[in-house]
Enzyme design. Structure first.
Site, short mmCIF file in Angstrom:
data_model
loop_
_atom_site.label_atom_id
_atom_site.label_comp_id
_atom_site.label_asym_id
_atom_site.label_seq_id
_atom_site.Cartn_x
_atom_site.Cartn_y
_atom_site.Cartn_z
N GLY A 1 -18.02 21.67 -7.38
CA GLY A 1 -18.18 21.68 -8.82
C GLY A 1 -19.24 22.69 -9.20
O GLY A 1 -19.66 23.51 -8.38
N GLY A 2 -19.66 22.65 -10.46
CA GLY A 2 -20.61 23.63 -10.95
C GLY A 2 -21.95 23.59 -10.24
O GLY A 2 -22.65 24.60 -10.17
N VAL B 1 -19.85 20.25 -1.27
CA VAL B 1 -20.25 19.41 -0.15
C VAL B 1 -19.21 19.54 0.93
O VAL B 1 -18.00 19.44 0.67
CB VAL B 1 -20.42 17.95 -0.59
CG1 VAL B 1 -20.76 17.07 0.61
CG2 VAL B 1 -21.51 17.84 -1.64
N LYS C 1 -24.65 19.60 1.76
CA LYS C 1 -24.54 19.94 0.34
C LYS C 1 -25.14 21.32 0.11
O LYS C 1 -26.33 21.55 0.35
CB LYS C 1 -25.26 18.90 -0.52
CG LYS C 1 -25.21 19.22 -2.01
CD LYS C 1 -25.61 18.04 -2.88
CE LYS C 1 -27.03 17.61 -2.66
NZ LYS C 1 -27.42 16.56 -3.62
N ASP D 1 -30.17 8.04 -12.80
CA ASP D 1 -28.74 8.30 -12.94
C ASP D 1 -27.91 7.33 -12.12
O ASP D 1 -26.94 7.71 -11.47
CB ASP D 1 -28.42 9.75 -12.55
CG ASP D 1 -27.12 10.24 -13.18
OD1 ASP D 1 -26.67 9.64 -14.18
OD2 ASP D 1 -26.55 11.23 -12.68
#
Length: 541
Positions: free
Chosen positions: A19-20, A24, A39, A136
């Site tokens: 993703g942005g 991974v 990662k 989060d």
């Protein structure tokens, strides 16, 4: 620098997600055959020194956490040439995300939800003891293993307790004080964990606004929807979703104590074993999403983090002004930042369950930041001895105690380069399979003093390292587990002797000290030992 750089000493197997914020990759450690998750910071972000610094801070934070309920950190590497690459090498958790499980089942049984909440709360508790707020917590960041155990991942926007890093989080799970930009506190993590628990037992989020403004008003001022949940767990939801931090349990450890009281009162003895079996059964319905299944990568990394500009000083919407204030917050966010997924659940997030993902918010941290290219001496992991590599990379602060627990994955040997004269390819050594780890014969004895206790645990570990988890409790009777007083995690190598740990407990919180002993991998039912505290003994009259 290009995208083909890989961490020296590891052979890539397949990409688990991208993703942005980066990608991974499932890799195998060349020296031991141990599978890991690597990662890599995304190309767009690694060109910004600020993001690289935040990535380092996340690695430092993971390296400081020691808990079987948090994904283990192995090492951090940076490419020595500008603009540079960066990577975090972590434990490969062979599990699926809670989001994938909820997408499949819609919800979970209350006992299963309680077990899942407890496991991830113990991960949060390890962070809270280090002064770190996750910020989060959400279904994407909780992993469920095949045995029904759970782990917490993604400390990408973590912050130090009491710091004011700005408004950030995933809207559906953000505490009221997060919307208001108030200092980070463990109570905000308690709120997010409760919102996730509510979603497990009801099949939907506690507040379902369709935009920022609605969500802001509902989280800040809306009534707690406890009546929609099963009656036995309503006290947990009422406490965990309270509007002010002062009304909630002060941290995850305190919330675990309340959870155990509620679970025992509502579902009786054995709730934890039953709940874990139910979680394992739900996870078994999604076998192809486990990293060990070798499914094709799909989806993106967890990009559902919203970063908003700092809220105005003293901002606190009233009944009339809430909508306007929230809308102002939204407009500023849309002008300055990109919001990529309001709920964070669409797409193939389930395929990313084997690793911690990184968000672009400022993590906590502290301490000196290693300089790329600097030589840092550190002890390699016991199970993966890193050998020097001629590749221009620098390994920064590797973990000294993380122990891989996943089953090794096979990797393909590289194809030999063609030569003018036909030659027989040199065979590539295959990694030795990681032995099965078993734990048995767990017994414990407890000694107590006026303010301290000491437990000795004997056990038989075979095949590799295991972990002994000691949960301390204070109460008014033997085996009273209502008041949690701390948790210790002790790594144990195969064939080693008994484990002994001392504990200084809270004064005045009870007259009996209890220790619950569990192991990873599990040795069966927990062992609980209790003893009266001498300071509570009244002298004979």
């Amino acid at each position: 620098m290009n995208d083909v750089w890989t961490v020296p000493g590891y052979t890539p197997v397949r990409e688990l997600g991208a993703g942005g914020s980066g990608r991974v990759v499932l890799c195998v450690h060349d020296a031991t055959g141990t599978p890991v998750a690597v990662k890599y910071l995304g190309e767009r972000l690694r060109e910004d020194p600020a993001f690289v610094g935040e990535f380092r801070a996340e690695a430092r934070l993971l390296g400081g956490l020691r808990s079987p309920h948090v994904v283990a950190f192995y090492e951090y590497c940076e490419y020595a040439e500008a603009p540079g690459g960066a990577a975090i090498v972590m434990e490969l958790v062979d599990g699926i995300s809670l989001r994938a499980l909820l997408k499949q089942s819609g919800g979970t049984d209350p006992e299963a939800a309680l077990v899942l909440l407890k496991g991830s709360l113990l991960g949060l508790a390890a962070a809270h003891r280090q002064g770190v707020v996750h910020r989060d917590y959400k279904p994407e960041n909780v992993l469920v293993a095949a045995d029904g155990s759970s782990k917490l991942v993604d400390f990408g926007i973590a912050a130090g307790r009491g710091s004011t890093p700005g408004v950030a989080g995933t809207p559906a799970y953000m505490a009221p004080e997060q919307w208001q930009g108030r200092p980070a506190s463990p109570a905000a993590d308690v709120y997010a964990a409760t919102a996730t628990f509510f979603e497990c037992v009801t099949g939907h989020k506690p507040f379902r606004g369709t935009n920022f403004a609605e969500l802001a008003v509902q989280h800040v001022e809306g009534p707690v929807p406890e009546s929609q949940a099963p009656e036995p767990v309503r006290p947990l939801i009422r406490r965990g979703l309270a509007k002010t931090p002062e009304e909630r349990p002060e941290n995850a450890e305190a919330f675990v104590a309340e959870l155990e009281q509620v679970a025992l009162a509502g579902y009786g003895a054995g709730w934890e074993e039953r709940g874990q079996r139910k979680l394992a059964a739900l996870a078994a319905l999604l076998p192809l999403l486990f990293p060990s299944a070798g499914a094709t990568a799909g989806g993106t990394t967890a990009l559902a983090t919203t970063v908003l500009p700092p809220a105005p000083a003293g901002w606190s919407p009233g009944r009339r002004g809430a909508l306007a204030a929230a809308a102002m917050l939204v407009i500023g966010a849309l002008l300055l930042f990109s919001y990529e997924a309001v709920a964070g659940e669409s797409g193939g997030a389930a395929t990313l369950s084997a690793f911690a993902t990184s968000s672009a918010g400022p993590p906590g941290g502290g301490g000196p930041v290693p300089v790329p290219g600097a030589s840092v001496s550190a002890t390699p992991t016991p199970s993966a001895s890193m050998s020097p590599s001629p590749s221009p990379s620098t390994s920064v602060f590797p973990s000294a105690s993380a122990s891989p627990s996943a089953t090794p994955s096979s990797s393909q040997s590289p194809t030999p380069a063609p030569t003018p004269t036909p030659t027989k390819p040199t065979p590539t050594a295959k990694p030795s399979p990681t032995p099965t780890v078993t734990v048995s014969g767990v017994e414990a004895t407890l000694l107590t003093g006026p303010s301290t206790g000491q437990v000795t645990v004997s056990l038989d570990v075979k095949g590799g390292p295991a972990t002994v988890v000691l949960e301390w409790f204070l109460g008014n009777d033997l085996a009273d587990l209502r008041v949690a007083d701390g948790t210790d995690s002790v790594p144990v190598r195969a064939g080693t002797g008994p484990v002994t740990r001392a504990h200084t407990f809270t004064r005045g919180a009870g007259c009996h000290l209890s220790v619950r002993v569990t192991t990873t991998p599990s040795a069966g039912k927990p062992v609980i030992v209790s003893k009266a505290i001498p300071r509570c003994q009244e002298p004979p009259r």
